[in-house]
Design an enzyme around this catalytic site. Structure first.
Site, PDB file in Angstrom:
ATOM      1  N   HIS A   1      43.200  41.166  42.844  1.00  0.00           N
ATOM      2  CA  HIS A   1      43.032  42.391  43.638  1.00  0.00           C
ATOM      3  C   HIS A   1      44.395  43.023  43.875  1.00  0.00           C
ATOM      4  O   HIS A   1      45.402  42.321  43.996  1.00  0.00           O
ATOM      5  CB  HIS A   1      42.406  42.054  45.005  1.00  0.00           C
ATOM      6  CG  HIS A   1      42.443  43.215  45.959  1.00  0.00           C
ATOM      7  ND1 HIS A   1      41.476  44.195  45.961  1.00  0.00           N
ATOM      8  CD2 HIS A   1      43.359  43.578  46.898  1.00  0.00           C
ATOM      9  CE1 HIS A   1      41.796  45.110  46.874  1.00  0.00           C
ATOM     10  NE2 HIS A   1      42.930  44.754  47.454  1.00  0.00           N
ATOM     11  N   LYS A  45      41.961  36.016  43.117  1.00  0.00           N
ATOM     12  CA  LYS A  45      40.562  35.847  43.524  1.00  0.00           C
ATOM     13  C   LYS A  45      40.082  34.424  43.187  1.00  0.00           C
ATOM     14  O   LYS A  45      40.761  33.679  42.468  1.00  0.00           O
ATOM     15  CB  LYS A  45      39.711  36.908  42.824  1.00  0.00           C
ATOM     16  CG  LYS A  45      40.036  38.355  43.256  1.00  0.00           C
ATOM     17  CD  LYS A  45      39.092  39.345  42.580  1.00  0.00           C
ATOM     18  CE  LYS A  45      39.376  40.771  43.017  1.00  0.00           C
ATOM     19  NZ  LYS A  45      38.376  41.721  42.445  1.00  0.00           N
ATOM     20  N   TYR A  95      36.107  44.265  52.171  1.00  0.00           N
ATOM     21  CA  TYR A  95      35.598  45.233  51.183  1.00  0.00           C
ATOM     22  C   TYR A  95      34.662  46.267  51.820  1.00  0.00           C
ATOM     23  O   TYR A  95      33.807  46.827  51.128  1.00  0.00           O
ATOM     24  CB  TYR A  95      34.885  44.495  50.049  1.00  0.00           C
ATOM     25  CG  TYR A  95      35.812  43.976  48.967  1.00  0.00           C
ATOM     26  CD1 TYR A  95      36.598  44.862  48.211  1.00  0.00           C
ATOM     27  CD2 TYR A  95      35.892  42.619  48.667  1.00  0.00           C
ATOM     28  CE1 TYR A  95      37.431  44.399  47.202  1.00  0.00           C
ATOM     29  CE2 TYR A  95      36.732  42.147  47.653  1.00  0.00           C
ATOM     30  CZ  TYR A  95      37.488  43.048  46.923  1.00  0.00           C
ATOM     31  OH  TYR A  95      38.317  42.591  45.920  1.00  0.00           O
TER      32      TYR A  95
HETATM   33  P1  ADP Z   1      39.644  47.411  41.754  1.00  0.00           P
HETATM   34  O1  ADP Z   1      39.643  45.945  42.145  1.00  0.00           O
HETATM   35  O2  ADP Z   1      40.109  47.612  40.345  1.00  0.00           O
HETATM   36  O3  ADP Z   1      40.370  48.267  42.752  1.00  0.00           O
HETATM   37  P2  ADP Z   1      37.167  48.470  42.889  1.00  0.00           P
HETATM   38  O4  ADP Z   1      37.936  48.702  44.141  1.00  0.00           O
HETATM   39  O5  ADP Z   1      36.409  49.622  42.315  1.00  0.00           O
HETATM   40  O6  ADP Z   1      38.104  47.888  41.732  1.00  0.00           O
HETATM   41  O7  ADP Z   1      36.107  47.305  43.124  1.00  0.00           O
HETATM   42  C1  ADP Z   1      36.459  46.167  43.886  1.00  0.00           C
HETATM   43  C2  ADP Z   1      35.988  44.940  43.156  1.00  0.00           C
HETATM   44  O8  ADP Z   1      34.562  44.960  43.085  1.00  0.00           O
HETATM   45  C3  ADP Z   1      36.427  44.836  41.693  1.00  0.00           C
HETATM   46  O9  ADP Z   1      37.731  44.314  41.527  1.00  0.00           O
HETATM   47  C4  ADP Z   1      35.385  43.890  41.138  1.00  0.00           C
HETATM   48  O10 ADP Z   1      35.633  42.529  41.494  1.00  0.00           O
HETATM   49  C5  ADP Z   1      34.135  44.368  41.869  1.00  0.00           C
HETATM   50  N1  ADP Z   1      33.405  45.390  41.110  1.00  0.00           N
HETATM   51  C6  ADP Z   1      33.769  46.674  40.902  1.00  0.00           C
HETATM   52  N2  ADP Z   1      32.857  47.338  40.172  1.00  0.00           N
HETATM   53  C7  ADP Z   1      31.864  46.448  39.923  1.00  0.00           C
HETATM   54  C8  ADP Z   1      30.627  46.515  39.217  1.00  0.00           C
HETATM   55  N3  ADP Z   1      30.219  47.637  38.623  1.00  0.00           N
HETATM   56  N4  ADP Z   1      29.877  45.386  39.161  1.00  0.00           N
HETATM   57  C9  ADP Z   1      30.270  44.244  39.756  1.00  0.00           C
HETATM   58  N5  ADP Z   1      31.425  44.110  40.445  1.00  0.00           N
HETATM   59  C10 ADP Z   1      32.218  45.191  40.523  1.00  0.00           C
HETATM   60 MG    MG Z   2      39.899  48.653  44.749  1.00  0.00          MG
END
Ligand code: ADP
Ligand code: MG
Length: 138
Positions: A115, A9, A49
């Protein structure tokens, strides 16, 4: 054999951690089969996303993801999706296990360096978001 998408990232690129992240994947036996540098527009970050559209952090996350260059890559290996997720650690670095990328290197739940796809179907969508078939090694 399984393929997954990982991304260094913008915070990881800014902190000169591209090599560190790739080194950890390669050490675990994962093969880099596609790699590039990209700088997303806000629209492209929102498309990537899209599953998080309803989340309160969606605008902040997509702004962060287009704040600077990123390094998407396709990794291949046995159980690649889970392997990458294990090496990354939990989303929030505070909850991540010692020795994971996020525990060792990340600043916050949003700026968490890396990611990784979370399932086979998301891996297919995410790989296709960044790479054509001709850009992935056979
Ligand atoms: P991961 O990347 O571990 O799969 P998620 O898919 O739940 O996590 O979320 C995507 C991305 O969104 C995270 O990697 C992080 O950068 C961001 N993110 C997730 N939860 C939060 C939060 N509560 N506040 C701010 N950013 C968040
Ligand atoms: Mg994710």
């Amino acid at each position: 054999m399984q393929r997954t998408l990982s991304i260094v990232k913008p915070d990881g690129v800014d902190k000169n951690l591209i090599g560190e992240v790739i080194k950890r994947f390669e050490k675990a036996g994962l093969k880099v089969v596609a790699l590039k540098m990209a700088h997303l527009t806000k629209k492209q970050a929102e498309g990537f996303y899209a599953v998080h559209k309803a989340r309160p952090f969606f605008d902040s996350l997509t702004t962060f993801m287009c704040a600077g260059p990123i390094v998407p890559m396709v990794l291949e290996g046995n159980d690649a999706i889970k392997k990458v997720r294990d090496i990354m650690g939990a989303t929030n670095p505070k909850d991540a296990a010692p020795g994971t990328i996020r525990k060792d290197l990340a600043d916050s739940i949003e700026s968490n360096i890396v990611h990784g796809s979370d399932a086979p179907e998301t891996a297919v969508f995410e790989i296709g978001y960044f790479f054509n078939a001709t850009e992935i090694l056979k």
